[in-house]
Every structure is written in structure tokens, then in C-alpha cells.
Design a protein around this motif. Sequence first.
Motif, short mmCIF file in Angstrom:
data_model
loop_
_atom_site.label_atom_id
_atom_site.label_comp_id
_atom_site.label_asym_id
_atom_site.label_seq_id
_atom_site.Cartn_x
_atom_site.Cartn_y
_atom_site.Cartn_z
N GLU A 92 30.93 86.08 31.37
CA GLU A 92 30.31 84.87 30.83
C GLU A 92 30.68 83.63 31.64
O GLU A 92 31.78 83.53 32.18
CB GLU A 92 30.73 84.66 29.37
CG GLU A 92 30.11 85.66 28.40
CD GLU A 92 30.59 85.44 26.97
OE1 GLU A 92 31.53 84.64 26.77
OE2 GLU A 92 30.05 86.08 26.06
N GLY A 93 29.77 82.65 31.64
CA GLY A 93 30.07 81.35 32.23
C GLY A 93 30.21 81.40 33.74
O GLY A 93 29.82 82.35 34.42
N TRP A 94 30.81 80.33 34.28
CA TRP A 94 31.01 80.24 35.72
C TRP A 94 32.20 81.10 36.13
O TRP A 94 33.26 81.07 35.53
CB TRP A 94 31.30 78.78 36.11
CG TRP A 94 30.10 77.89 35.93
CD1 TRP A 94 29.86 77.06 34.88
CD2 TRP A 94 28.98 77.77 36.81
NE1 TRP A 94 28.66 76.42 35.05
CE2 TRP A 94 28.09 76.83 36.22
CE3 TRP A 94 28.64 78.36 38.02
CZ2 TRP A 94 26.90 76.46 36.82
CZ3 TRP A 94 27.45 78.00 38.62
CH2 TRP A 94 26.59 77.06 38.03
N LYS B 219 32.57 89.52 28.06
CA LYS B 219 33.20 88.19 28.03
C LYS B 219 33.67 87.78 29.42
O LYS B 219 33.59 86.61 29.79
CB LYS B 219 34.37 88.19 27.05
CG LYS B 219 35.01 86.83 26.86
CD LYS B 219 36.15 86.88 25.85
CE LYS B 219 36.80 85.52 25.68
NZ LYS B 219 37.96 85.56 24.74
N GLU C 250 28.13 89.88 39.37
CA GLU C 250 29.32 89.06 39.16
C GLU C 250 30.43 89.26 40.19
O GLU C 250 31.29 88.39 40.34
CB GLU C 250 29.91 89.37 37.77
CG GLU C 250 28.99 89.02 36.59
CD GLU C 250 28.81 87.53 36.43
OE1 GLU C 250 29.69 86.77 36.85
OE2 GLU C 250 27.77 87.13 35.87
N THR D 257 34.06 84.88 37.24
CA THR D 257 34.28 86.16 36.57
C THR D 257 35.77 86.39 36.41
O THR D 257 36.55 86.10 37.33
CB THR D 257 33.67 87.31 37.39
OG1 THR D 257 32.27 87.09 37.54
CG2 THR D 257 33.88 88.65 36.70
N ASP D 258 36.16 86.90 35.25
CA ASP D 258 37.56 87.25 35.04
C ASP D 258 37.80 88.61 35.69
O ASP D 258 37.71 89.66 35.05
CB ASP D 258 37.85 87.30 33.53
CG ASP D 258 39.31 87.55 33.22
OD1 ASP D 258 40.08 87.89 34.15
OD2 ASP D 258 39.69 87.43 32.04
#
Length: 268
Positions: free
Chosen positions: A218-220, A215, A261, A222-223
Amino acid sequence: TSRTKAQLARVDNFYRLKYDMCIAEQIADECSGDYKTFLTSMCMSQSVVDATLIHEAMKGLGTDDDVLVELCCTRSNLEIKRMKEAYARMFGRPLIQVVRSETSGAYKKLLVRVLLGRRSEETTVSKKVAEQQAEQLHKAMSKRIADRDAIIDVFTKCAAVQLAEIDKIYLEKYGLGLEAAIDGAISSMVSSGFKRVCKTLIKDPITVFCELLNKAFEGWGTDEECVMRVLGGHDKQTVNKIRERYGVLYQKPLIEDLDNELSGDFKQ
């Protein structure tokens, strides 16, 4: 990164004797950002990392429920005990007391029961008992207002392997798994935290860590805080298990996603 936390602790003791400062202090002077946080976490014991993270999750206005649930629901009974001891030592208050003040309702009751650290850690399952527990849960979740006390009782007593067996039986008997049943029985408007805890307890911790990392990618963007928490906060043995499970779940190496990432020193 090739050493365990216990080995790093021994290195840190020698470092203190030779240079009159700990490795974490040296890292704080020489590094910055997520890279600094990651390296610092690696040098700390898991209990200290956990206590620090859970304190940050409840500090100030509001609570970071994602982090709170992760830390409470993926730790063994011994790890919970050590986290509570570290928290009391570092922040001067019992962790359960603080959790009670920061949460409410059935969510609070469920988290406190988890933090008591009395959940079964059996590695074998009882199909007969699981059938009874599946029926108990179905009865609790079929009421007009779900019987949350009955749900709490099952989820905070059963080991992850037993909950997995209950989930399997529930699906066979009632046509949906426990996650879907919880979604249908509990309103997200009222008890999103309660639902999050239940859904986390159903899975074994290594799978939860893999899902958190996936998760985070995901997307733009990175956490990176999540990556630091999952990979920097655990010992080498646990990280290796995460790496292996990630490859099985997502059909690609974890290192490939990390390479895509992350950047800079943190990536290295």
C-alpha cells in the motif's frame, strides 16, 4: 526458489563439503540489501529464521510489536517449540524470559500464553461450545473494565477454526464481530498490543500473511522487509498457499503485485 527448505538444506550440506563454506556465506559475499536477506532466509530452516527475526524485533530500545505478534501468533505449536529451541541455542536465553522482559501487562500475559504452545489445533468446530464461548466473551467484554483474563483464556485455547465459529455466532447474537467487540472493549491507548494479538489469532495464518503482504504494497514504497519475512521465511508449500489465498482475497495474482512493487534482483 523451486526447492523446499529441506531440499536446500541438503544442497547446503553438499556445498559445505565441496567448497568449505555454506550457501549463506556465499550469498553474503556476493549479494546485498533485501535480496541478500531474502536469499539467506530461504536457505535457513524456518525455526532459525523465526528465532533471528524475533531477536531483531526485541533488540535495543523498544520492541517491534508488529513482527513480535506476527511470529508468535501465526505459528503452529510445533513451530513455536522449534522457534524457542532455536532461540535458546542461538542467543543463550529462553525466548519466553526475553518476551516477559520486553512486554508488560495483559499483552505480556497473552503473548506468554501463546508461546507456551498449548493452543488447540483441532480442524473441526463445536457449535455448542462456540455458543458458550461467545457468551463468555460477551460477558468479559461488557464489563466497565474488560475481563482480560477471560479473553486470554478463550483466545489461547481455541483453534483458529473454533474462533472463526465464535466470531460468526458473536456477530449473529450481538450484532458485531469479535474484532469490533475487542476494539470497543479494550482501549488502544492502553493495550494496542493486546488487541493486535487477539485480532491475529482470530484469523488463520495464511490469511494473516496475505493481509501483511497487501499492506506492504500500500501507498508509496513497499515494505520489503515484510515481503522478505513472509515469502522468504516459509517453505514452498506455505508460499503456494499464500499465493492461492491472495488471489481469492484480492482478485488479482500475487505475482502481479510483486512485479509492480519490487525491482532488481529481489524482484526476480
